[in-house]
Design an enzyme around this catalytic site. Structure first.
Site, short mmCIF file in Angstrom:
data_model
loop_
_atom_site.label_atom_id
_atom_site.label_comp_id
_atom_site.label_asym_id
_atom_site.label_seq_id
_atom_site.Cartn_x
_atom_site.Cartn_y
_atom_site.Cartn_z
N HIS A 1 0.74 -1.45 -0.01
CA HIS A 1 -0.06 -0.01 0.02
C HIS A 1 0.94 1.16 -0.22
O HIS A 1 0.47 2.50 0.14
CB HIS A 1 -0.94 -0.11 1.20
CG HIS A 1 -1.96 0.93 1.27
ND1 HIS A 1 -2.08 1.90 2.06
CD2 HIS A 1 -2.91 1.02 0.57
CE1 HIS A 1 -3.20 2.72 1.74
NE2 HIS A 1 -3.93 2.25 0.93
N ASP B 1 17.86 9.50 -7.28
CA ASP B 1 19.32 9.86 -7.17
C ASP B 1 19.58 9.48 -5.67
O ASP B 1 20.72 10.02 -5.18
CB ASP B 1 19.95 10.97 -7.45
CG ASP B 1 19.64 11.09 -9.19
OD1 ASP B 1 19.77 10.12 -9.76
OD2 ASP B 1 19.65 12.24 -9.52
N LYS C 1 3.58 4.37 -1.30
CA LYS C 1 3.37 5.36 -2.39
C LYS C 1 4.66 6.12 -1.94
O LYS C 1 4.73 7.13 -1.31
CB LYS C 1 2.20 6.28 -2.33
CG LYS C 1 0.69 5.50 -2.17
CD LYS C 1 0.04 5.89 -1.20
CE LYS C 1 -1.29 5.41 -1.19
NZ LYS C 1 -1.56 3.91 -0.67
#
Length: 487
Positions: free
Chosen positions: A225, A232, A227
């Site tokens: 779940h 870099d 996000k």
């Protein structure tokens, strides 16, 4: 054969009852939370066959069975060296800005002891309100990437936003930037064409735990779940906004879609190392490879800013419910106020009791939840807790401007939490989640102002009025409450 056909329903019911007895016994012997076990056993006995399917798909405990084996990234020397460099020791704790962190030292120590997650100080953060601001910042950082881009999302959908992201990633991959993408197999609606395009550009893309009937269906309920994105090894994004058009309030034709209120966080600094480690751990798991750790994954970062950030990750592969315990600790140590925004409020007994006690002690507790939401059963389950909250003096507000999907908490003007974790059992105990805990007065003040602005788009629930809701609503809530431990 004639006897079997004449009595087939009785035979099937008897077989179901026998399997239910065995399954119920198995459930009892695993010593889970009594409320959850009772809900499962209730479903097993009341719903023939369906109850067994619910148990098979949604109720297996993988934390104890270790289906998700310990990933091996932390065994590599570079990660061990990084942890040793960043981990706070007793001497470091004495030098912390006491005005900002000392109140929440219990939380700092909890996360440090639970999962060896250090609190880092050289960070620059930016709160991103709603998808349009988040994607503007994310896409700009992707355009400027030099070495690698790591993307890990619950939902990546083929659409206006998703296609734009894929186009950017392909452009960077063709420039020589290494791009790795992880998306949840069940939640995402990513077309085969889009996946093929990314792979043809040299992007490493993997779905999180594909579900193929029947041998992998037991994994259906355990999803990633999170996000987040890492660029870099220096810039990280974390929060509640998925790669999906519905999360963006487009300027053109704004009335044609539901307004979506969400919050994300851009981090530049040492805390990105914690996000990077979590990405690499999961990427090894889903790819089946042992990704070689490069120095550029954890570059040296020298920033004058000193925002304190601590990353908490949890899932079926962790020994403890790290984020739930962190939220519980934040509630229990609050002195002045607790401001919570969550799209799904289906708490366990610990969180519910802590919130009610905090309010009765004299802490100002406010909770913003959607008026409608995107799940009927979740809405009724949430409503079943409101009466108890109101009776304890907790202020509950229905957000009516649109869908509020932000998962944030502000405590006492010094602590802020922004991440993917909802206040429900699924986030606490089933899904892979990740939150950032920020110990900073300026961030807390900014988020408090955001909260006050959101309150202008809400309606406060009053106990006397709430008690007068129709009896049918109360019955629906009671039924939904039985399923709360499984939602």
């Amino acid at each position: 054969m004639d006897y079997f056909l004449d009595n087939i329903w009785w035979i099937l019911l008897s077989a179901n009852f026998l399997i239910v007895l065995i399954t119920a016994g198995y459930e009892l012997m695993h010593f889970r939370e009594p409320v959850k076990s009772i809900s499962l056993i209730f479903a097993l006995f009341v719903l023939p066959v369906i109850g067994l399917l619910v148990y098979y798909f949604f109720a297996q405990e993988f934390r104890k069975s270790k289906l998700f084996n310990r990933k091996k990234l932390y065994d590599q020397k570079i990660i061990q060296r990084w942890e040793n460099e960043l981990m706070l020791n007793e001497k470091d704790l004495e030098n912390i800005d006491r005005d900002c962190i000392e109140q929440k030292m219990k939380l700092v120590r909890l996360l440090q002891n639970n999962q060896k997650k250090p609190v880092t100080f050289h960070n620059k953060v930016r709160v991103l309100i709603n998808g349009e601001n988040k994607f503007s910042a994310l896409f700009e950082d992707i355009k400027n990437a030099k070495h690698h881009i790591h993307i890990e999302y619950y939902i990546i959908n083929s659409g206006r936003i998703g296609n734009r992201l894929i186009l950017l990633l392909c452009e960077k991959a063709e420039e020589g930037v290494k791009v790795r993408v992880s998306y949840d197999y069940v939640a995402s609606r990513l077309s085969g064409k889009a996946v093929k395009k990314m792979k043809s550009c040299g992007i490493e893309v993997y779905p999180f735990m594909p579900v193929w009937f029947p041998n992998l269906t037991r994994k259906l309920n355990y999803r990633n779940h999170r996000k987040m994105a890492i660029i870099d090894g220096k810039i990280g994004f974390i929060g509640g906004i998925n790669i999906c058009d519905e999360y963006v309030n487009f300027e053109e034709n704004p009335t044609e879609k539901l307004f979506w209120r969400d919050t994300h966080l851009r981090i530049e600094g040492h805390a990105v190392k914690s996000l990077q480690a979590q990405f690499l751990l999961n990427f090894n798991f889903i790819s089946g490879k042992e990704l070689k750790v490069e120095e550029n994954f954890f570059p040296k970062i020298d920033l004058p800013e000193k925002t304190a950030v601590q990353i908490a990750a949890s899932g079926p592969d962790t020994d403890w419910q790290n984020i739930m315990e962190a939220i519980l600790t934040a509630i229990n140590t609050a002195d002045e106020y607790i401001y919570i925004t969550t799209p799904y409020f289906i708490p366990n007994n610990q969180i519910l009791t802590a919130l009610c006690m905090a309010s009765r002690i004299g802490v100002e507790v406010k909770i913003i939840i959607p008026e409608i939401g995107d799940s009927v059963i979740a809405r009724y389950a949430t409503n079943s807790y409101i009466e108890q909250l109101l009776e304890s003096g907790v202020q509950v507000f229905h957000y009516h401007k649109g869908m509020v999907h932000a998962k944030t908490m502000v405590v006492d003007g010094v602590l802020t939490s922004i991440g993917s974790c909802n206040l429900d059992n699924r986030s606490f105990d089933i899904n892979f989640e990740i939150n950032a805990f920020l110990y900073d007065k300026e961030v807390a003040q900014e988020m408090t102002e955001v909260y006050k602005k959101d309150l202008k788009e809400t309606t406060e629930l009053i106990l006397a009025d709430w008690m007068q809701r129709p009896a049918l609503e109360k019955i629906r809530e009671a039924l939904a409450r039985l399923w709360a431990p499984l939602l």
